[in-house]
Design a protein around this motif. Structure first.
Motif, PDB file in Angstrom:
ATOM      1  N   ASP A  42       0.832  -1.213   0.000  1.00 24.43           N
ATOM      2  CA  ASP A  42       0.000   0.000   0.000  1.00 24.43           C
ATOM      3  C   ASP A  42       0.864   1.259   0.000  1.00 24.43           C
ATOM      4  O   ASP A  42       0.548   2.238  -0.682  1.00 24.43           O
ATOM      5  CB  ASP A  42      -0.943   0.007   1.209  1.00 24.43           C
ATOM      6  CG  ASP A  42      -2.082  -0.987   1.052  1.00 24.43           C
ATOM      7  OD1 ASP A  42      -2.350  -1.400  -0.095  1.00 24.43           O
ATOM      8  OD2 ASP A  42      -2.709  -1.339   2.067  1.00 24.43           O
ATOM      9  N   LYS A  46       1.731   4.357  -3.353  1.00 21.35           N
ATOM     10  CA  LYS A  46       1.612   5.809  -3.228  1.00 21.35           C
ATOM     11  C   LYS A  46       2.896   6.526  -3.650  1.00 21.35           C
ATOM     12  O   LYS A  46       2.942   7.752  -3.670  1.00 21.35           O
ATOM     13  CB  LYS A  46       1.263   6.178  -1.787  1.00 21.35           C
ATOM     14  CG  LYS A  46      -0.087   5.623  -1.332  1.00 21.35           C
ATOM     15  CD  LYS A  46      -0.346   5.899   0.146  1.00 21.35           C
ATOM     16  CE  LYS A  46      -1.653   5.272   0.605  1.00 21.35           C
ATOM     17  NZ  LYS A  46      -1.892   5.479   2.048  1.00 21.35           N
ATOM     18  N   HIS A 183      -1.540   4.245  -6.662  1.00 18.10           N
ATOM     19  CA  HIS A 183      -2.595   4.786  -5.805  1.00 18.10           C
ATOM     20  C   HIS A 183      -3.169   6.046  -6.443  1.00 18.10           C
ATOM     21  O   HIS A 183      -2.481   6.784  -7.154  1.00 18.10           O
ATOM     22  CB  HIS A 183      -2.019   5.112  -4.424  1.00 18.10           C
ATOM     23  CG  HIS A 183      -3.053   5.453  -3.405  1.00 18.10           C
ATOM     24  ND1 HIS A 183      -3.483   6.751  -3.192  1.00 18.10           N
ATOM     25  CD2 HIS A 183      -3.757   4.676  -2.543  1.00 18.10           C
ATOM     26  CE1 HIS A 183      -4.390   6.757  -2.223  1.00 18.10           C
ATOM     27  NE2 HIS A 183      -4.579   5.513  -1.823  1.00 18.10           N
TER      28      HIS A 183
END
Length: 207
Positions: A42, A46, A183
């Motif tokens: 995750d 980004k 992201h």
């Protein structure tokens, strides 16, 4: 009128992240780079590509040399990269409507072909493999010239900021696949000098 839709492959059509992590970690262990854990995915999504390279202690200049080794790992594992749920049905529908479907990817064309054939997709013949990850615009222009398409007759679907950048350079409408590698913060305009897509879709999240 749309005559052709160009798709990115990894992260857009294929849910290949798990296999590529295994391939990268095998490579990183041998070369002394930082490995990737599932838990940090995750955070990595980004990051821009330069930020990811710094995080992994991996020089960007080595990307073209690393790619063949990653593809060799995938070939030797005889893994067939999986498609996201609903993707085959979507491609079948587009093909039945007479839409020309093409793929422009940094992945190797034989690996993409193997995935398509394994999923019963035999109608995609134009697969352009870009050796350099930031040169997809050249492949786009090559396809447009080959079929004499105008920019208004084609759009590109991808999941990474560099896909949108390639569309801007080649004058195509960019459609961003929200289920992919990057992201949303990277393409929302919040990031500095972020390239913003023309449309955002979440098709593959629906089965």
């Amino acid at each position: 009128m749309t005559k052709c839709i160009i798709f990115d492959f990894d992260g857009t059509l294929s849910d290949s992240i798990q296999i590529f992590i295994k391939a990268y970690n095998d490579f990183a262990e041998k070369e002394g780079y930082n490995q990737v854990s599932i838990e940090e995915l995750d955070d990595l999504k980004k990051m821009s590509i330069p930020e990811r390279c710094r995080h992994l202690n991996f020089p960007m200049r080595s990307i073209p040399f690393a790619a063949p080794k990653l593809y060799r790992f995938i070939r030797e594992s005889k893994a067939s990269l999986p498609l996201f749920p609903g993707i085959k049905q979507m491609l079948d529908e587009l093909s039945s409507r007479g839409i020309h479907i093409a793929i422009i990817s940094s992945n190797a064309s034989d690996i993409i072909n193997h995935c398509l054939k394994s999923n019963g997709i035999h109608y995609i013949h134009d697969i352009f493999s870009s050796k350099y990850i930031f040169s997809k615009d050249k492949m786009i222009k090559k396809l447009l010239k080959q079929y004499n398409y105008s920019q208004e007759e084609v759009f590109y679907v991808g999941d990474e900021q560099r896909d949108i950048d390639a569309c801007m350079k080649s004058g195509l409408r960019a459609v961003w696949a929200s289920w992919g590698y990057d992201h949303e913060s990277l393409i929302s305009g919040e990031a500095s000098k972020a390239a913003v897509p023309d449309d955002i879709v979440d098709f593959a999240l629906r089965t």
